[in-house]
Design an enzyme around this catalytic site. Structure first.
Site, PDB file in Angstrom:
ATOM      1  N   CYS A 191      36.799  13.151 -30.645  1.00 58.56           N
ATOM      2  CA  CYS A 191      38.117  12.513 -30.691  1.00 58.56           C
ATOM      3  C   CYS A 191      39.116  13.431 -31.419  1.00 58.56           C
ATOM      4  O   CYS A 191      39.458  14.470 -30.908  1.00 58.56           O
ATOM      5  CB  CYS A 191      38.009  11.129 -31.332  1.00 58.56           C
ATOM      6  SG  CYS A 191      39.420  10.076 -30.983  1.00 58.56           S
ATOM      7  N   HIS A 204      33.371   8.198 -28.404  1.00 56.18           N
ATOM      8  CA  HIS A 204      32.712   8.223 -29.708  1.00 56.18           C
ATOM      9  C   HIS A 204      31.205   7.956 -29.608  1.00 56.18           C
ATOM     10  O   HIS A 204      30.779   6.805 -29.673  1.00 56.18           O
ATOM     11  CB  HIS A 204      33.335   7.157 -30.613  1.00 56.18           C
ATOM     12  CG  HIS A 204      34.690   7.517 -31.115  1.00 56.18           C
ATOM     13  ND1 HIS A 204      34.898   8.263 -32.253  1.00 56.18           N
ATOM     14  CD2 HIS A 204      35.922   7.240 -30.619  1.00 56.18           C
ATOM     15  CE1 HIS A 204      36.200   8.422 -32.445  1.00 56.18           C
ATOM     16  NE2 HIS A 204      36.850   7.815 -31.467  1.00 56.18           N
ATOM     17  N   GLU A 206      29.058   8.450 -31.863  1.00 57.15           N
ATOM     18  CA  GLU A 206      28.543   7.932 -33.146  1.00 57.15           C
ATOM     19  C   GLU A 206      28.701   6.419 -33.244  1.00 57.15           C
ATOM     20  O   GLU A 206      28.112   5.783 -34.104  1.00 57.15           O
ATOM     21  CB  GLU A 206      29.230   8.650 -34.325  1.00 57.15           C
ATOM     22  CG  GLU A 206      30.614   8.157 -34.702  1.00 57.15           C
ATOM     23  CD  GLU A 206      31.718   8.678 -33.781  1.00 57.15           C
ATOM     24  OE1 GLU A 206      31.399   9.237 -32.714  1.00 57.15           O
ATOM     25  OE2 GLU A 206      32.903   8.508 -34.131  1.00 57.15           O
TER      26      GLU A 206
END
Lengths: 87, 239
Positions: free
Chosen positions: B86, B203, B205
């Site tokens: 990002c 994302h 994560e």
């Protein structure tokens, strides 16, 4: 002695400018049917000390290339004025 | 495998990345403050998501000059792994460590939702552990994620297999521009020509553990974990 750089950063011709398109639609809605395109960029004023115009031009160009514009997607141009108060 | 997560003023996914690396994958991971000039001896550097320097001027434009970035660039030049997620992707593009640029989303809105990603290349360090999984699901959360590069640059990237992930549309196809943000050729994630620097807007994560996988997936989506594991395996095999 000092200079005022008036810097214009604009999206490159091949880059879609959705913000500009939205404003163009707005202008059409207001009756400005003659508007064919709006491109939105960024205007910066940078004051720099020194008396050497060539050196100042070189510096502003470097600032634009390294930070103020992303030359992958933006063009820049600028005007350099000697500041009246320092003449 | 050792990893460093760079913390910039305005990073907000730094803890998530550290958590996934350390607690989920058991990697020896630590934070590195942006004012540091040297990296600890690590295999992987992660530039996390967030709004570094408040996205002043352009997202990532100021962060690329953070003191730590010279060490990150040197790490990349040595052929070691760098992963930007990002805002981290935006920073790597601004720094010229990845080609192209990330612009304001086509529809002007901040987008925050799950997306489906088509895996283009399973040979890269990032995607090699996706195995037979050609479609991954994970969230995006960005206002400036519209990938752009000139026609010549796009040809070169496609020719060299640098496009790793593309957004899938509702009809299961990749659009000429992505519906989510207007990205050229549906591009969501790329790597450099050398294959050691990676950037993606979604994302991983946030989709690495069953507990936070999201209700849309029965709370069991761990697709993001696969990407981290790819990098981990790469670092381990390089030793």
């Amino acid at each position: 002695m000092a200079f005022l750089a008036r810097i214009y950063v604009t999206p490159r011709a091949d880059v879609l400018d959705p913000q500009g398109n939205a404003v163009a639609h707005g202008l059409h809605s207001l009756g400005f049917g003659e508007v064919t395109e709006v491109r939105i960029g960024r205007y910066l004023e940078v004051r720099i000390g020194g008396s050497d115009r060539a050196a100042a031009t070189e510096q502003v160009t470097a600032m634009c290339e390294r930070l103020l514009a992303n030359t992958v997607v933006e063009d820049f141009r600028f005007e350099l004025d000697a500041l009246a108060s320092d003449r | 495998m050792k990893a460093a997560v760079v913390v910039l003023p305005g990073s907000n996914c730094d803890h998530d990345c550290l958590h996934v690396l350390r607690d989920v994958l058991g990697v020896d991971a630590r934070f590195v403050w942006h004012k540091e000039r040297e990296l600890p001896p690590v295999d992987l550097v992660v530039l996390p998501g967030g709004f570094s320097y408040g996205d002043a001027l352009r997202a990532g434009a100021i962060a690329r000059f953070a003191p730590i970035m010279e060490a990150v660039a040197a790490h990349a030049r040595r052929g070691a792994l760098v992963f930007g997620i990002c805002n981290g992707f935006q920073i790597l593009a601004e720094a010229g460590l990845l080609p192209g640029a990330l612009l304001r989303n086509r529809d002007q809105h901040f987008v925050c939702q799950d997306v489906r990603l088509q895996v283009e290349h399973v040979e890269s360090a990032l995607t090699r552990t996706t195995g037979g999984r050609h479609i991954l699901t994970m969230p995006v959360a960005h206002g400036e994620g519209r990938y752009h590069i000139d026609a010549e640059g796009l040809r070169r990237m496609e020719g060299q297999g640098q496009v790793l992930l593309r957004y899938l549309e509702d009809d299961d196809r990749v659009g000429e521009v992505a519906g989510i943000n207007g990205s050229l050729a549906g591009i969501a994630g790329i790597m450099n020509a050398e294959g050691n620097v990676f950037g993606m807007m979604p994302h991983p994560e946030r989709a690495a553990e069953p507990l936070v996988g999201g209700p849309a997936h029965g709370g069991s989506n761990t697709d993001g974990r696969l990407l981290f594991e790819g990098l981990l395996h790469d670092a381990e095999s390089a030793r």
